[in-house]
Design a protein around this motif. Structure first.
Motif, PDB file in Angstrom:
ATOM      1  N   SER A  90       0.817  -1.220   0.000  1.00 38.24           N
ATOM      2  CA  SER A  90       0.000   0.000   0.000  1.00 38.24           C
ATOM      3  C   SER A  90       0.851   1.269   0.000  1.00 38.24           C
ATOM      4  O   SER A  90       0.367   2.343  -0.351  1.00 38.24           O
ATOM      5  CB  SER A  90      -0.960   0.019   1.194  1.00 38.24           C
ATOM      6  N   THR A  91       2.126   1.148   0.398  1.00 34.23           N
ATOM      7  CA  THR A  91       3.017   2.311   0.423  1.00 34.23           C
ATOM      8  C   THR A  91       3.872   2.415  -0.837  1.00 34.23           C
ATOM      9  O   THR A  91       4.728   3.296  -0.919  1.00 34.23           O
ATOM     10  CB  THR A  91       3.951   2.267   1.651  1.00 34.23           C
ATOM     11  N   GLY A  92       3.658   1.512  -1.788  1.00 35.28           N
ATOM     12  CA  GLY A  92       4.446   1.536  -3.020  1.00 35.28           C
ATOM     13  C   GLY A  92       5.692   0.683  -2.952  1.00 35.28           C
ATOM     14  O   GLY A  92       6.568   0.786  -3.807  1.00 35.28           O
ATOM     15  N   LEU A  93       5.779  -0.169  -1.933  1.00 33.86           N
ATOM     16  CA  LEU A  93       6.904  -1.095  -1.818  1.00 33.86           C
ATOM     17  C   LEU A  93       6.424  -2.474  -2.267  1.00 33.86           C
ATOM     18  O   LEU A  93       5.721  -3.163  -1.533  1.00 33.86           O
ATOM     19  CB  LEU A  93       7.418  -1.146  -0.378  1.00 33.86           C
ATOM     20  N   HIS A  94       6.785  -2.844  -3.485  1.00 37.03           N
ATOM     21  CA  HIS A  94       6.368  -4.136  -4.040  1.00 37.03           C
ATOM     22  C   HIS A  94       7.235  -5.244  -3.452  1.00 37.03           C
ATOM     23  O   HIS A  94       8.464  -5.176  -3.497  1.00 37.03           O
ATOM     24  CB  HIS A  94       6.495  -4.122  -5.562  1.00 37.03           C
ATOM     25  N   VAL A  95       6.612  -6.261  -2.864  1.00 41.69           N
ATOM     26  CA  VAL A  95       7.352  -7.379  -2.278  1.00 41.69           C
ATOM     27  C   VAL A  95       7.797  -8.292  -3.426  1.00 41.69           C
ATOM     28  O   VAL A  95       6.979  -8.976  -4.038  1.00 41.69           O
ATOM     29  CB  VAL A  95       6.489  -8.149  -1.251  1.00 41.69           C
ATOM     30  N   VAL A  96       9.092  -8.270  -3.703  1.00 40.12           N
ATOM     31  CA  VAL A  96       9.628  -9.087  -4.797  1.00 40.12           C
ATOM     32  C   VAL A  96      10.061 -10.458  -4.312  1.00 40.12           C
ATOM     33  O   VAL A  96      10.183 -11.388  -5.114  1.00 40.12           O
ATOM     34  CB  VAL A  96      10.792  -8.390  -5.536  1.00 40.12           C
ATOM     35  N   GLU A  97      10.296 -10.578  -3.000  1.00 38.37           N
ATOM     36  CA  GLU A  97      10.645 -11.881  -2.437  1.00 38.37           C
ATOM     37  C   GLU A  97      10.199 -11.928  -0.985  1.00 38.37           C
ATOM     38  O   GLU A  97      10.335 -10.955  -0.249  1.00 38.37           O
ATOM     39  CB  GLU A  97      12.150 -12.114  -2.520  1.00 38.37           C
ATOM     40  N   TYR A  98       9.670 -13.067  -0.604  1.00 33.52           N
ATOM     41  CA  TYR A  98       9.273 -13.309   0.778  1.00 33.52           C
ATOM     42  C   TYR A  98       9.867 -14.648   1.199  1.00 33.52           C
ATOM     43  O   TYR A  98       9.789 -15.626   0.452  1.00 33.52           O
ATOM     44  CB  TYR A  98       7.744 -13.359   0.917  1.00 33.52           C
ATOM     45  N   VAL A  99      10.466 -14.678   2.394  1.00 30.63           N
ATOM     46  CA  VAL A  99      11.033 -15.922   2.910  1.00 30.63           C
ATOM     47  C   VAL A  99      10.523 -16.120   4.337  1.00 30.63           C
ATOM     48  O   VAL A  99      10.653 -15.232   5.183  1.00 30.63           O
ATOM     49  CB  VAL A  99      12.575 -15.895   2.907  1.00 30.63           C
ATOM     50  N   ASP A 100       9.944 -17.290   4.590  1.00 35.15           N
ATOM     51  CA  ASP A 100       9.498 -17.662   5.929  1.00 35.15           C
ATOM     52  C   ASP A 100      10.711 -18.222   6.673  1.00 35.15           C
ATOM     53  O   ASP A 100      11.255 -19.257   6.295  1.00 35.15           O
ATOM     54  CB  ASP A 100       8.394 -18.718   5.827  1.00 35.15           C
ATOM     55  N   LEU A 101      11.130 -17.536   7.714  1.00 36.21           N
ATOM     56  CA  LEU A 101      12.332 -17.913   8.459  1.00 36.21           C
ATOM     57  C   LEU A 101      12.025 -18.529   9.820  1.00 36.21           C
ATOM     58  O   LEU A 101      12.918 -18.638  10.663  1.00 36.21           O
ATOM     59  CB  LEU A 101      13.227 -16.683   8.647  1.00 36.21           C
ATOM     60  N   ALA A 102      10.794 -18.934  10.049  1.00 35.23           N
ATOM     61  CA  ALA A 102      10.403 -19.432  11.373  1.00 35.23           C
ATOM     62  C   ALA A 102      11.246 -20.623  11.828  1.00 35.23           C
ATOM     63  O   ALA A 102      11.667 -20.679  12.994  1.00 35.23           O
ATOM     64  CB  ALA A 102       8.921 -19.794  11.389  1.00 35.23           C
ATOM     65  N   MET A 103      11.514 -21.563  10.943  1.00 31.06           N
ATOM     66  CA  MET A 103      12.299 -22.734  11.357  1.00 31.06           C
ATOM     67  C   MET A 103      13.760 -22.355  11.633  1.00 31.06           C
ATOM     68  O   MET A 103      14.395 -22.929  12.518  1.00 31.06           O
ATOM     69  CB  MET A 103      12.201 -23.852  10.322  1.00 31.06           C
TER      70      MET A 103
END
Length: 163
Positions: free
Chosen positions: A70-83
């Motif tokens: 919504s702020t104009g920051l396009h998420v180009v990569e997401y990584v789940d780091l929980a483990m």
């Protein structure tokens, strides 16, 4: 790194907005932060992790993505780091247990390290059970959308020029 999770939700949104405003189009922003998990938080998780770390109202991965976008920051990569976070807490617990043993006759130090080790062990467990997560977002500042009237004028100009 891991700072926004400690701020009240409205302050988090304001901080992300301020970051987005400072970036030029094409600029990159990397966010590495604690997120709410997909499972309900147990009493042990509340005590040994959420309260210890002063977490209040953690956002989910989806909430972060929506705010960033919504702020104009396009998420180009997401990584789940929980483990990975769970494994880090396990390693920290082991080190705290060793420090407690090495404290010798210093009972206060022993107790402090034992308490910390327990906190880390429970934190590792709740990350593994999905009560708390950790996420990495790689974002790119995109140009703002033109108002629809301006888009229509430019589209008509392109048609006139044979594009």
């Amino acid at each position: 790194e891991a700072a926004l999770c400690h701020a009240p939700p409205t302050d988090r949104a304001d901080a992300i907005q301020a970051i987005a405003e400072q970036l030029e189009v094409g600029g990159m922003f990397v966010l590495n932060d604690a997120v709410a998990g997909y499972a309900p938080v147990s009493a042990a998780g509340q005590l040994h992790a959420y309260e210890r770390l002063h977490y209040s109202g953690l956002w989910t991965q989806k909430m972060y993505t929506e705010i960033l976008e919504s702020t104009g920051l396009h998420v180009v990569e997401y990584v789940d780091l929980a483990m990975h976070q769970s494994a880090s807490y396990e390693a920290l617990a082991e080190e705290a247990r060793k420090a407690a043993e090495e404290a010798g006759d210093d009972l206060e130090a022993q107790q402090t390290y034992d308490t910390l080790a327990t906190d880390y062990e429970v934190s590792a467990e709740i990350c593994a059970r999905g009560e708390m997560g950790w996420s990495l977002f790689v974002c790119k500042k995109i140009p703002p959308l033109m108002p629809s009237a301006e888009r229509n004028i430019r589209a008509n100009d392109d048609d006139t020029l044979g594009r």
